[in-house]
Design an enzyme around this catalytic site. Sequence first.
Site, PDB file in Angstrom:
ATOM      1  CG  ASN A 160      -1.742   1.316   1.512  1.00 39.82           C
ATOM      2  OD1 ASN A 160      -1.891   1.940   0.289  1.00 39.82           O
ATOM      3  ND2 ASN A 160      -2.066   1.743   2.598  1.00 39.82           N
ATOM      4  CE  LYS A 190       0.431   3.635   4.713  1.00 37.84           C
ATOM      5  NZ  LYS A 190       0.154   3.742   6.169  1.00 37.84           N
ATOM      6  CG  HIS A 213      -5.972   2.148   5.085  1.00 38.68           C
ATOM      7  ND1 HIS A 213      -5.315   3.203   5.844  1.00 38.68           N
ATOM      8  CD2 HIS A 213      -4.770   1.221   5.014  1.00 38.68           C
ATOM      9  CE1 HIS A 213      -4.154   3.026   6.288  1.00 38.68           C
ATOM     10  NE2 HIS A 213      -3.794   1.877   5.558  1.00 38.68           N
ATOM     11  CD  GLU A 273      -2.919   5.880   6.633  1.00 42.35           C
ATOM     12  OE1 GLU A 273      -2.740   5.944   5.175  1.00 42.35           O
ATOM     13  OE2 GLU A 273      -1.983   5.458   7.126  1.00 42.35           O
ATOM     14  CD  GLU A 316      -3.668  -1.986   7.683  1.00 42.36           C
ATOM     15  OE1 GLU A 316      -2.355  -2.330   7.036  1.00 42.36           O
ATOM     16  OE2 GLU A 316      -4.104  -1.119   7.309  1.00 42.36           O
ATOM     17  N   GLY A 356       2.678   2.521  10.680  1.00 39.75           N
ATOM     18  CA  GLY A 356       3.315   3.932  10.309  1.00 39.75           C
ATOM     19  C   GLY A 356       4.003   4.386  11.602  1.00 39.75           C
ATOM     20  CB  SER A 360       5.265  -1.097  12.125  1.00 36.44           C
ATOM     21  OG  SER A 360       4.770   0.413  12.297  1.00 36.44           O
TER      22      SER A 360
HETATM   23  C1  PEP Z   1      -0.778   0.481   6.087  1.00 39.38           C
HETATM   24  O1  PEP Z   1      -1.094   1.563   5.595  1.00 39.38           O
HETATM   25  O2  PEP Z   1      -1.712  -0.200   5.451  1.00 39.38           O
HETATM   26  C2  PEP Z   1       0.280   0.187   6.649  1.00 39.38           C
HETATM   27  C3  PEP Z   1       0.388  -1.071   7.364  1.00 39.38           C
HETATM   28  O3  PEP Z   1       1.217   0.995   6.905  1.00 39.38           O
HETATM   29  P1  PEP Z   1       2.858   0.624   7.484  1.00 39.38           P
HETATM   30  O4  PEP Z   1       3.388  -0.600   7.119  1.00 39.38           O
HETATM   31  O5  PEP Z   1       3.775   1.699   7.170  1.00 39.38           O
HETATM   32  O6  PEP Z   1       2.799   0.687   9.101  1.00 39.38           O
END
Ligand code: PEP
Length: 255
Positions: free
Chosen positions: A12, A14, A99, A101, A170, A176, A216
């Site tokens: 992803n 983003k 998601h 976000e 998630e 992040g 992460s």
């Molecule tokens: C995501 O945005 O789906 C995500 C898991 O980001 P990150 O791996 O950077 O934590």
Amino acid sequence: MHPSRTPLVIANWKMNKTPSEAALFCDDFLSRLPALPERVELAIAPAFPALERVGRHLLPTRVKLAAQDVHVEPKGAHTGEVSVAMLADVGVAMVLVGHSERRRDRKEIEADFTRKMKRLADAGLSPVYCVGETLEERDGGRTEEVLAAQMTALDAFGDALPPGFVLAYEPVWAIGTGRAATPEMAADAHAFLRARLSERFGAAAAAATRILYGGSVTPANAADLFAKPDIDGGLVGGASLVPADFAALAVAAGA
Ligand code: PEP
């Protein structure tokens, strides 16, 4: 990772990578593809402007094209939005829905996710439905309550999941932040989610559904996370931006 399910790792990106940067990534990553485990399914979700360019790179390969979101309506006066038909036309096979976000920035809620997943199902695209609790909710002992509420987005699907449905756990506090869930924490959440799927759609559908962990994930922690039987791969932000790291995650998912 359970042997009966095909591991899946989704990048992803983003709001990162211009189409030119995305093309450079593809040149590098795709040169590594022959060395990666064939049983691991891979997908890349670029930002909308890079979809077509990335799609052209991925078309002759086994890596799928994914999108980060879709609008609830099929067409019309929705400035700045993108429809399912547009995504399908450029070769998108999977679409992220829900998601955190989007939940945070766009105030999208379960009713929106249900509508998006219905549109995707009607067009034959796979939804990747994202759920997860905030730190406050976890600290308040409300993780399962929150996940159960987020899973109500599937209630409108009768007794059959949308075709190709993928679930992604998630935890918001892990996205992040560099602070991934421990494999045990993630495994507990995945087991809970699979049990909910089983109650709602039956044991066979639950056993066949891939549940990805996101938050992460890095080449350093992926193997321990993916070793858990209910974790079927990853939805990966930061580490998916670097070709060598995304390749390393595919290797971890195939181990
Ligand atoms: C995501 O945005 O789906 C995500 C898991 O980001 P990150 O791996 O950077 O934590």
